[in-house]
Design an enzyme around this catalytic site. Sequence first.
Site, PDB file in Angstrom:
ATOM      1  N   ASN A  37      50.025  32.117  38.035  1.00 39.21           N
ATOM      2  CA  ASN A  37      49.316  32.569  39.233  1.00 39.21           C
ATOM      3  C   ASN A  37      48.110  31.680  39.560  1.00 39.21           C
ATOM      4  O   ASN A  37      47.204  31.532  38.742  1.00 39.21           O
ATOM      5  CB  ASN A  37      48.860  34.014  38.987  1.00 39.21           C
ATOM      6  CG  ASN A  37      48.520  34.761  40.259  1.00 39.21           C
ATOM      7  OD1 ASN A  37      48.657  34.222  41.358  1.00 39.21           O
ATOM      8  ND2 ASN A  37      48.090  36.002  40.095  1.00 39.21           N
ATOM      9  N   HIS A 122      49.937  51.117  38.148  1.00 39.89           N
ATOM     10  CA  HIS A 122      48.516  50.891  38.466  1.00 39.89           C
ATOM     11  C   HIS A 122      48.018  51.879  39.510  1.00 39.89           C
ATOM     12  O   HIS A 122      48.666  52.066  40.538  1.00 39.89           O
ATOM     13  CB  HIS A 122      48.314  49.492  39.041  1.00 39.89           C
ATOM     14  CG  HIS A 122      48.634  48.397  38.067  1.00 39.89           C
ATOM     15  ND1 HIS A 122      48.618  47.078  38.430  1.00 39.89           N
ATOM     16  CD2 HIS A 122      48.961  48.426  36.748  1.00 39.89           C
ATOM     17  CE1 HIS A 122      48.931  46.337  37.378  1.00 39.89           C
ATOM     18  NE2 HIS A 122      49.153  47.126  36.346  1.00 39.89           N
ATOM     19  N   TYR A 159      37.439  44.124  39.938  1.00 39.75           N
ATOM     20  CA  TYR A 159      38.795  43.825  39.489  1.00 39.75           C
ATOM     21  C   TYR A 159      39.721  45.029  39.609  1.00 39.75           C
ATOM     22  O   TYR A 159      39.377  46.132  39.210  1.00 39.75           O
ATOM     23  CB  TYR A 159      38.812  43.361  38.020  1.00 39.75           C
ATOM     24  CG  TYR A 159      40.214  43.382  37.480  1.00 39.75           C
ATOM     25  CD1 TYR A 159      41.104  42.388  37.848  1.00 39.75           C
ATOM     26  CD2 TYR A 159      40.676  44.443  36.723  1.00 39.75           C
ATOM     27  CE1 TYR A 159      42.419  42.436  37.448  1.00 39.75           C
ATOM     28  CE2 TYR A 159      41.997  44.508  36.309  1.00 39.75           C
ATOM     29  CZ  TYR A 159      42.862  43.503  36.684  1.00 39.75           C
ATOM     30  OH  TYR A 159      44.163  43.572  36.298  1.00 39.75           O
ATOM     31  N   ASP A 207      41.736  48.626  32.135  1.00 40.46           N
ATOM     32  CA  ASP A 207      41.657  47.175  31.897  1.00 40.46           C
ATOM     33  C   ASP A 207      40.226  46.713  32.149  1.00 40.46           C
ATOM     34  O   ASP A 207      39.739  46.780  33.285  1.00 40.46           O
ATOM     35  CB  ASP A 207      42.630  46.471  32.860  1.00 40.46           C
ATOM     36  CG  ASP A 207      42.843  45.009  32.532  1.00 40.46           C
ATOM     37  OD1 ASP A 207      42.084  44.463  31.697  1.00 40.46           O
ATOM     38  OD2 ASP A 207      43.770  44.408  33.110  1.00 40.46           O
ATOM     39  N   HIS A 209      39.318  43.652  31.677  1.00 40.84           N
ATOM     40  CA  HIS A 209      39.499  42.291  32.199  1.00 40.84           C
ATOM     41  C   HIS A 209      38.497  41.273  31.648  1.00 40.84           C
ATOM     42  O   HIS A 209      37.869  40.526  32.392  1.00 40.84           O
ATOM     43  CB  HIS A 209      39.488  42.307  33.733  1.00 40.84           C
ATOM     44  CG  HIS A 209      40.617  41.506  34.318  1.00 40.84           C
ATOM     45  ND1 HIS A 209      40.408  40.359  35.044  1.00 40.84           N
ATOM     46  CD2 HIS A 209      41.953  41.668  34.252  1.00 40.84           C
ATOM     47  CE1 HIS A 209      41.592  39.865  35.414  1.00 40.84           C
ATOM     48  NE2 HIS A 209      42.536  40.631  34.942  1.00 40.84           N
ATOM     49  N   GLU A 233      42.120  47.766  27.634  1.00 42.17           N
ATOM     50  CA  GLU A 233      42.747  46.430  27.680  1.00 42.17           C
ATOM     51  C   GLU A 233      41.713  45.329  27.849  1.00 42.17           C
ATOM     52  O   GLU A 233      40.751  45.487  28.601  1.00 42.17           O
ATOM     53  CB  GLU A 233      43.713  46.432  28.867  1.00 42.17           C
ATOM     54  CG  GLU A 233      44.390  45.111  29.153  1.00 42.17           C
ATOM     55  CD  GLU A 233      45.426  45.271  30.257  1.00 42.17           C
ATOM     56  OE1 GLU A 233      45.968  46.390  30.425  1.00 42.17           O
ATOM     57  OE2 GLU A 233      45.692  44.286  30.969  1.00 42.17           O
ATOM     58  N   HIS A 309      53.017  41.993  29.442  1.00 39.18           N
ATOM     59  CA  HIS A 309      52.304  41.875  30.719  1.00 39.18           C
ATOM     60  C   HIS A 309      53.327  41.870  31.864  1.00 39.18           C
ATOM     61  O   HIS A 309      54.263  41.082  31.843  1.00 39.18           O
ATOM     62  CB  HIS A 309      51.516  40.555  30.704  1.00 39.18           C
ATOM     63  CG  HIS A 309      50.552  40.400  31.820  1.00 39.18           C
ATOM     64  ND1 HIS A 309      50.198  39.166  32.319  1.00 39.18           N
ATOM     65  CD2 HIS A 309      49.833  41.292  32.528  1.00 39.18           C
ATOM     66  CE1 HIS A 309      49.308  39.315  33.280  1.00 39.18           C
ATOM     67  NE2 HIS A 309      49.068  40.600  33.431  1.00 39.18           N
ATOM     68  N   ASP A 313      52.764  39.081  39.626  1.00 37.55           N
ATOM     69  CA  ASP A 313      52.918  37.619  39.593  1.00 37.55           C
ATOM     70  C   ASP A 313      53.874  37.135  38.503  1.00 37.55           C
ATOM     71  O   ASP A 313      54.033  35.929  38.317  1.00 37.55           O
ATOM     72  CB  ASP A 313      51.558  36.919  39.495  1.00 37.55           C
ATOM     73  CG  ASP A 313      50.622  37.518  38.453  1.00 37.55           C
ATOM     74  OD1 ASP A 313      50.024  38.578  38.739  1.00 37.55           O
ATOM     75  OD2 ASP A 313      50.492  36.936  37.371  1.00 37.55           O
ATOM     76  N   TRP A 399      36.505  36.516  34.597  1.00 33.36           N
ATOM     77  CA  TRP A 399      37.275  37.341  35.535  1.00 33.36           C
ATOM     78  C   TRP A 399      38.394  38.048  34.820  1.00 33.36           C
ATOM     79  O   TRP A 399      39.042  37.477  33.981  1.00 33.36           O
ATOM     80  CB  TRP A 399      37.874  36.501  36.682  1.00 33.36           C
ATOM     81  CG  TRP A 399      38.532  37.406  37.658  1.00 33.36           C
ATOM     82  CD1 TRP A 399      37.911  38.265  38.538  1.00 33.36           C
ATOM     83  CD2 TRP A 399      39.943  37.601  37.837  1.00 33.36           C
ATOM     84  NE1 TRP A 399      38.844  38.974  39.245  1.00 33.36           N
ATOM     85  CE2 TRP A 399      40.091  38.591  38.838  1.00 33.36           C
ATOM     86  CE3 TRP A 399      41.077  37.038  37.250  1.00 33.36           C
ATOM     87  CZ2 TRP A 399      41.342  39.027  39.267  1.00 33.36           C
ATOM     88  CZ3 TRP A 399      42.321  37.472  37.663  1.00 33.36           C
ATOM     89  CH2 TRP A 399      42.447  38.460  38.676  1.00 33.36           C
TER      90      TRP A 399
HETATM   91  O1  EZ4 Z   1      44.847  39.798  36.419  1.00 28.72           O
HETATM   92  O2  EZ4 Z   1      48.333  39.026  36.465  1.00 28.72           O
HETATM   93  O3  EZ4 Z   1      46.962  43.653  33.416  1.00 28.72           O
HETATM   94  N1  EZ4 Z   1      47.104  42.960  34.357  1.00 28.72           N
HETATM   95  C1  EZ4 Z   1      46.226  42.064  34.831  1.00 28.72           C
HETATM   96  C2  EZ4 Z   1      46.723  41.203  35.962  1.00 28.72           C
HETATM   97  C3  EZ4 Z   1      46.162  39.801  35.953  1.00 28.72           C
HETATM   98  C4  EZ4 Z   1      47.000  38.910  36.827  1.00 28.72           C
HETATM   99  C5  EZ4 Z   1      46.577  37.448  36.714  1.00 28.72           C
HETATM  100  O4  EZ4 Z   1      47.537  36.631  37.292  1.00 28.72           O
HETATM  101  O5  EZ4 Z   1      45.131  41.998  34.337  1.00 28.72           O
HETATM  102  O6  EZ4 Z   1      46.488  41.830  37.178  1.00 28.72           O
HETATM  103 CO    CO Z   2      45.177  42.968  32.331  1.00 28.32          CO
END
Ligand code: EZ4
Ligand code: CO
Length: 399
Positions: A37, A122, A159, A207, A209, A233, A309, A313, A399
Amino acid sequence: MKIVDARVVVTSPGRNFVTLRIETDEGVTGLGDATLNGRELAVVAYLRDHVAPLLVGTDPHRIEDTWQYLYRGAYWRRGPVTMAAIAAVDVALWDIKAKVAGLPLYQLLGGASRERVRTYGHASGRDLPELFDAVRARLAEGYPAIRIQTGVPGLKLVYGVRSGALSARSVGPAVEDWDTAAYLRHLPAVCEAVRNEFGPDLPLLHDAHHRLTPSQAARLGKDLEPYDLFWLEDCTPAENQEGLRLVRRHTTTPLAIGEVFNSVFDYQTLVTEQLIDYVRSSVTHFGGVSPLRRLFDFAALYQIKSAVHGPEDISPVGMAAAIHLDLAVHNFGIQEYAGHTEATGAVFPHAYTFTDGYLHPGEEPGLGVELDEEAAAAYPYEPAYLPVNRLQDGTVHDW
Ligand code: EZ4
Ligand code: CO
């Protein structure tokens, strides 16, 4: 049997996908996902200019040898671009082998260890009412577990919270803003509210992130214990694996890490010291089915489970590979499943199904995914970036 061609197809039915198609002299073809991505064309060049020419003339059945040749033979090993390219080759060769065998891929991985694959979806909202609506929508779609993300008071873009400004198609990266203290204050109240609204049984995930330090993550894990998360996560970037020792010492909230990892070495300390509960890599970014299967077996020694995952994407090709693995491995945990647009489904017709919140890979020989190149050609590549993240004083943050 010989490989006669290896071609890269880029298509953007709503977002960019990079697909490798390997063709053999016997007419059997295989597909692999190489989508990275926001950095898609780097993988295209790696595959087209450096990998495809090496494949022509080789035996497609030699999956392990080809993997080692591309990994060790390049000398410059690991990294997301390399490993996405190798993943596409690995998955395409498994697709070919399974088609030749006349079996769905999961049968070659040991057969089904379960009837179906549990997923989570989600849900996000700028505030609680929006989040509750999103949770209800996912429940209506049948999802048995839900990842919750919300806005944080005082922050404009966060995010995982849907917003037009976060479109992957923006000309330059969108900029999110971040304030860890505000987030740490806000999130426990969000989890409490969701628990009160939806009851104790619904598995909830969150998450972070990669935004926290180990001590911040430890505190958050502790603060969230009353709300019984399925997992927290990516609580830290985890490049410093030893940092997770501190988190683990202070909280029993389950931890899931690994979507940006691309090698078993990224997990070595996390797994052997049992610092996490779920390994989160995708087939697409971890070098394919072969190394991910090995990671799951390694993790199983430490009672750690799989959680591949599965964002939008990852193309349907990468998703199918994941679902075959999910069905086969004993230590399956859960599969992230965001689904794809209708246009993506038309470009990649597939045998896997999503029913009542559970996936199944289907019974087609191979992966069970096709690439309609005519349909794909209608969606040319579009430059796109992932967002970046800045603190309120302008400092770039993870990020
Ligand atoms: O930010 O796949 O758990 N999922 C994530 C995703 C990632 C994207 C990055 O390409 O954190 O949304
Ligand atoms: Co994630």
